[in-house]
Design a protein around this motif. Structure first.
Motif, PDB file in Angstrom:
ATOM      1  N   PRO A 396       0.820  -1.218   0.000  1.00 12.97           N
ATOM      2  CA  PRO A 396       0.000   0.000   0.000  1.00 12.97           C
ATOM      3  C   PRO A 396       0.851   1.265   0.000  1.00 12.97           C
ATOM      4  N   ASP A 397       0.759   2.026  -1.077  1.00 14.91           N
ATOM      5  CA  ASP A 397       1.528   3.260  -1.232  1.00 14.91           C
ATOM      6  C   ASP A 397       3.010   3.056  -0.942  1.00 14.91           C
ATOM      7  N   GLY A 398       3.529   1.889  -1.351  1.00 20.04           N
ATOM      8  CA  GLY A 398       4.949   1.609  -1.204  1.00 20.04           C
ATOM      9  C   GLY A 398       5.341   1.016   0.125  1.00 20.04           C
ATOM     10  N   HIS A 399       4.403   0.940   1.070  1.00 23.72           N
ATOM     11  CA  HIS A 399       4.681   0.298   2.359  1.00 23.72           C
ATOM     12  C   HIS A 399       4.587  -1.222   2.197  1.00 23.72           C
ATOM     13  N   SER A 400       4.960  -1.922   3.247  1.00 23.08           N
ATOM     14  CA  SER A 400       4.711  -3.364   3.332  1.00 23.08           C
ATOM     15  C   SER A 400       3.308  -3.591   3.869  1.00 23.08           C
ATOM     16  N   ASP A 401       2.784  -4.802   3.674  1.00 25.82           N
ATOM     17  CA  ASP A 401       1.518  -5.165   4.313  1.00 25.82           C
ATOM     18  C   ASP A 401       1.739  -5.786   5.691  1.00 25.82           C
ATOM     19  N   GLY A 402       3.006  -5.840   6.137  1.00 28.03           N
ATOM     20  CA  GLY A 402       3.313  -6.385   7.451  1.00 28.03           C
ATOM     21  C   GLY A 402       3.146  -7.888   7.544  1.00 28.03           C
ATOM     22  N   THR A 414       6.933  -9.523   3.178  1.00 28.84           N
ATOM     23  CA  THR A 414       6.700  -8.486   2.177  1.00 28.84           C
ATOM     24  C   THR A 414       7.599  -7.293   2.460  1.00 28.84           C
ATOM     25  N   PRO A 415       8.485  -6.929   1.537  1.00 29.19           N
ATOM     26  CA  PRO A 415       9.352  -5.773   1.779  1.00 29.19           C
ATOM     27  C   PRO A 415       8.657  -4.472   1.417  1.00 29.19           C
ATOM     28  N   PRO A 572       8.146  -7.787  11.393  1.00 29.37           N
ATOM     29  CA  PRO A 572       9.242  -8.650  11.842  1.00 29.37           C
ATOM     30  C   PRO A 572      10.381  -8.655  10.833  1.00 29.37           C
ATOM     31  N   TYR A 573      11.505  -9.290  11.205  1.00 29.57           N
ATOM     32  CA  TYR A 573      12.730  -9.163  10.429  1.00 29.57           C
ATOM     33  C   TYR A 573      13.193 -10.491   9.842  1.00 29.57           C
ATOM     34  N   LEU A 574      14.142 -10.379   8.918  1.00 32.97           N
ATOM     35  CA  LEU A 574      14.731 -11.462   8.132  1.00 32.97           C
ATOM     36  C   LEU A 574      13.740 -11.919   7.054  1.00 32.97           C
ATOM     37  N   HIS A 575      14.218 -12.697   6.110  1.00 31.75           N
ATOM     38  CA  HIS A 575      13.384 -13.060   4.967  1.00 31.75           C
ATOM     39  C   HIS A 575      12.146 -13.841   5.378  1.00 31.75           C
TER      40      HIS A 575
END
Length: 645
Positions: A396-402, A414-415, A572-575
């Motif tokens: 959304p508008d370049g953000h992640s969807d978390g 999602t990056p 959260p972090y990492l792939h």
């Protein structure tokens, strides 16, 4: 129980008899109608302006520059003063709409998004997406009087008809919170499904204790155009929780929140990306707009605590990428802000017949950027054949969807797309080297579209990166436009710094550890974007010991180095998203010291390192690097500078 039940009845009476009609500024939106219905104020996020519209003459009166990315507007009392949240500049801007001038800029906490005001124009309240606060503003003094942590990434905001409570939504979870304005505490919450996602708005019924939330549901274990993402409307019963129901005819212990699937609401006609809703002043109808398919639904509000709403007719096509809807005070007219038409349309509220279209601003940036944004937000052919998903459903508008998705290749978080122009290749596994490669996604299982390129593509067999062999740039003006848009998101400075270019003492200590040879973070997280990503082959991929964490992984164990800019807000972090915090990245997810040598660091040193990471970026990164791609929006000055080099 009888005492509680009596309290609940009083609560309901308040909703039934206080403020029978809605008023200006009672729920967050990009648009607000004045209490007399004669003026409309519209925020234009991509232009950095607000536009004042004369609703009687149906024309724009003036466009006023306010700052970068205005996301919320509200009239102050009966006007002509209005307040605007400026998301990227962390300001509330006060505008005298009668003369078209900014009269004050108030510095506030990071990422102000939604804003509402009370009837007499004495107070305003603001959501701050990060770090999840609400602020109260004294509108007479034009100053912040108090702040309150409410939840994670809060956006939606509405005030109850009796002005005793605020209702706040979390963007990534669609959880609704109630804040008591007397005690200034969170006093209630309504959790939905774990799949609930992307809720940016809430509206409160003027007569009944009900809240309506437009949002998505994301099923992270399904990668298919008709099974991954669904539009939903959640309805929360705002009466206090009780073992006995307060509504006649309903059963004790009824659910306080229910969710209505909107993808099947119109039969086989699928709608996508519900943005917000508006209630008629009498509370008998609710209007829901869909930004992905350019539709609106009119529904009857049913007072039965079971079905809740019924469709008043088929979905109606409106403008391009609708992002705001408001009703006139008498309920006769509906105003829709169609973001990618840069116009407000006026409709007969009874059937959404279009009566007029009012241009509110010029298209910003460049025609390619505008076309790219239209495509990015569309779930219509040729991008999809099933209508469920747009690119913006996950970004959304370049953000992640978390979200962390169970992709065919394994778990993938999602990056965000911020800084994308300087951090190619793409994806965690670096299996794409240009945004145009997402033609494979458009034609694949996820979107099942015809595509933006004429002709065939190199077939993708298994997990072989056919995208790296197929050069798509320059072969489709639409694909190139999509790349221009996706590569044009820039970072804002971290809120965890004392001033631009400055670090707190703890972050300074962490910086020394980060760049030390012994710890070695900067060996991979190098350069102004804190990544060694490069488009020269072979790509810089690294095994940091996380590939074996996911038994479904098909491509690892080597991954591209993500940028650390803005990492403070991307948990959260990492792939695979298994590190919940930055501390986890450095400790529990780095037991073998493959992700920098951190096992010897003391807890206080880990704390300092985390503080440094949270401070990124503490200065603006350059707009051009050796790894910067061609397809992006740049100003004329930037283009001249690049050509001179």
């Amino acid at each position: 129980m009888l005492i509680f039940r009596g309290f609940a009845i009083v609560f309901l009476i308040v909703f039934l008899y206080v403020a029978p009609f809605g008023y200006a500024g009672s729920s967050n939106s990009l648009m607000d109608v004045s209490s007399d219905g004669k003026r409309l104020i519209v925020a234009n996020p991509d232009n950095g302006t607000v536009t004042i519209v004369d609703t009687e003459a149906r024309k724009a009166l003036r466009e006023i520059p306010v700052g970068e990315k205005p996301e919320g507007v509200a009239w102050v009392g009966s006007g002509p003063m209005a307040a605007v949240t400026v998301y990227h500049e962390d300001q509330i801007v006060f505008v005298d709409t009668s003369v078209g001038k900014v009269v004050k800029r108030l510095a506030v906490a990071d990422e102000p998004y939604g804003i509402v005001t009370n009837k007499d124009g004495s107070r305003a309240w603001v959501t701050h997406e990060y770090p999840g606060l609400i602020s109260e503003i004294d509108l007479k003094e034009q100053k912040v009087t108090r702040q309150l942590p409410v939840g994670s990434f809060v956006r939606g905001l509405a005030i109850s008809p009796d002005e005793s409570r605020l209702y706040v939504t979390e963007f990534y979870s669609a959880v609704l919170h109630a804040v008591d304005l007397n005690t200034w505490k969170v006093v209630d919450s309504w959790k939905g499904h774990t799949t609930d996602n992307l809720c940016r708005h809430v509206v409160i019924h003027p007569r009944r204790p009900k809240a309506y939330l437009s949002h998505l549901r994301s099923k992270i274990d399904v990668i298919d155009s008709s099974g991954s993402i669904f539009p939903h409307l959640s309805i929360c019963d705002l009466a206090p929780a009780s073992g006995a129901s307060i509504h006649p005819g309903s059963e004790a212990g009824h659910k306080r929140r229910k969710s209505i699937a909107l993808d099947t609401y119109n039969g086989v006609y699928v709608v996508t990306n519900p943005w917000e809703s508006a209630l008629s002043p009498d509370g008998k109808r609710i209007y829901t707009i869909y930004a992905g398919t350019n539709d609106v639904n009119i529904s009857n509000v049913i007072d039965d605590d079971y079905k809740e709403i019924s469709r008043a007719g088929p979905a109606v096509r409106i403008g391009n990428n609708p992002r705001a809807i408001r009703l006139s005070p008498d309920g006769q007219l509906a105003y829709v802000y169609n973001a990618m038409d840069f116009a407000v349309t006026v409709h007969q509220a009874s059937n959404m017949e279009r009566l007029a279209s009012i241009k509110v601003c010029d298209p910003p940036k460049s025609p390619e950027w505008v076309r790219g944004k239209i495509l990015f937000n569309s779930s219509l052919p040729p991008l999809t054949s099933r209508r469920w998903i747009a690119c913006s459903s996950c970004h959304p508008d370049g953000h992640s969807d978390g979200r962390v998705w169970q992709n065919p290749e394994g778990l993938r978080k999602t990056p965000a797309m911020v800084g994308l122009a300087h951090t190619h290749p793409l994806h965690w596994s670096a299996d794409r080297d240009e945004v145009q490669d997402f033609e494979y996604t458009i034609r694949g299982r996820l979107m099942q579209g015809e595509g933006l390129l004429k002709g065939s593509l190199k077939p993708k067999l298994g997990f072989e990166p056919a995208e790296l062999e197929e050069n798509l740039a320059g072969r489709s003006s639409d694909l190139d436009a999509l790349a221009v848009y996706c590569n044009s998101f820039d970072f804002t400075l971290s809120p965890h710094i004392p001033a631009p270019g400055k670090l707190l003492p703890s972050a300074e200590r962490g910086k020394k550890s980060f760049f030390s040879q012994e710890v070695g973070c900067a060996q991979c997280h190098s350069g102004p974007y804190y990544t060694d990503s490069r488009l020269q082959k072979p790509f810089n991929l690294h095994d940091v010991g996380t590939g074996a964490d996911d038994p479904t992984e098909k491509i690892g164990p080597k991954y591209d180095t993500p940028t650390l800019l803005g990492v403070y807000r991307t948990a959260p972090y990492l792939h695979h998203g298994k590190a919940k915090t930055l501390r986890d990245v450095l400790t529990t997810s780095n037991k073998e010291d493959k992700h920098g040598k951190t096992s010897h660091l003391k807890p206080a040193e880990i704390d300092d390192l985390v503080e440094f990471l949270k401070s990124l970026p503490y200065e603006p990164p350059p707009s051009e690097t050796p790894n910067t791609v061609k397809y992006r929006f740049t100003t004329k000055t930037q283009r001249v500078q690049r050509e001179e080099k």
